[in-house]
Design an enzyme around this catalytic site. Sequence first.
Site: not given
Ligand code: G3P
Ligand code: CA
Length: 383
Positions: A53, A80, A82, A95, A193
């Site tokens: 994450h 991941e 963002d 993020h 994302e």
């Molecule tokens: O994308 C999964 C998780 O990362 C969602 O929460 O706010 O950390 O992007 P966030």
């Molecule tokens: Ca995310």
Amino acid sequence: MNLNKFYQLVSCIILAILSVGCAGISNQTTIAGPTAKGETMNQPIESQIVIAHRGASGYAPEHSLVAKAIAHTMGVDFIEQDVVMTKDNHLVVLHDPFLDRVTNVMELFPKRSRKINDEARWLAIDFTLAEIKSLDMTEGFKLDPKTQSKFSPYPLRFPLFKSSFRVSTLQEEIELIQGLNHSTGKDIGIYVEVKAPWLHRREGKDISKATLSVLKKYGYENKSDKVFFQCFDPEELKRVKQDLLTELSMDIKLVQLIAETSWNETMIESDGQLVPYNYDWMFEAGGMKEVSKYADGIGPWMPMLVSRDSAPARLTESKLLQSARDNSLLVHPYTVRKEAAQIPPFAKDFNHLLEILLNDLKVDGVFSDHPDLVLDFINDRER
Ligand code: G3P
Ligand code: CA
């Protein structure tokens, strides 16, 4: 045999003698209800993915290339990203749509903020890539409301503004992961994302199309490729499925992230005003069926997967989880963190949380800031 497995075995034998069946693996919590794809709960778990994450963000600043390289070395399944857009249409890995939680933008560009909800915020979309590259990046911080001094919400993580980190573009990050895949022989995927498509749209930018174009350029085109595309905005994800993937001759796996409406994660225009998108329908009958028409999986907040009945120690699967299973949706909850304050109330501690998610609920994967600990848990279980 480790202690946990011993307990599991003893529990199963006792329960079998009592002819009530062995309903779970945890020795502390009973999980009731059907499981993935109609399996009984003590069947083997086929495959569960570990998603780093924001990288291995429990150890190095979130979304820094260092955090991504650490995650790669740990041997996670996916890393991941963002993504938000700059003023000059570059995709950067951050993020927040804001720069002010993880950089020194306030000091370098004191006059370039916007007022949002009566707060000064510095939006990435107001800065060029060159300007963003000039910023120091750090572990995320908060401001003390009285003194305005910076402090870390995770004091035991990487210290604020130490060493040297920069915001990366999506391309730079993909090249790092693909480069490490090449040099190590691993095949670690990306889990991208797009953040706040509604905000980008208001600025005349199509972040989903731009992101998909980059994915295609780097060879992520089909469902068999190691990529997930995730978004909190259902209307945007439907547009991706129905329009953009066709337009770009792509067909990759899509994940619907689920938020609480009160988080204001997705905003829509109503009567000329921005109001929060209402996620309630996803929790109602037929909600997951609707999601399964355009997505391959869901990314729920962990507490959305369980509900409590009248007995306090007895956890039951939520209707959302059951319905996601019934509609063959993958389930990848967020976010597993080792810090005690981040353990949801339904779990006693970090290990118990992993037992519930991975052994009892049999989710298909988890997002974690501490992916090494999740990998250790899975490896120990399989030994
Ligand atoms: O994308 C999964 C998780 O990362 C969602 O929460 O706010 O950390 O992007 P966030
Ligand atoms: Ca995310």
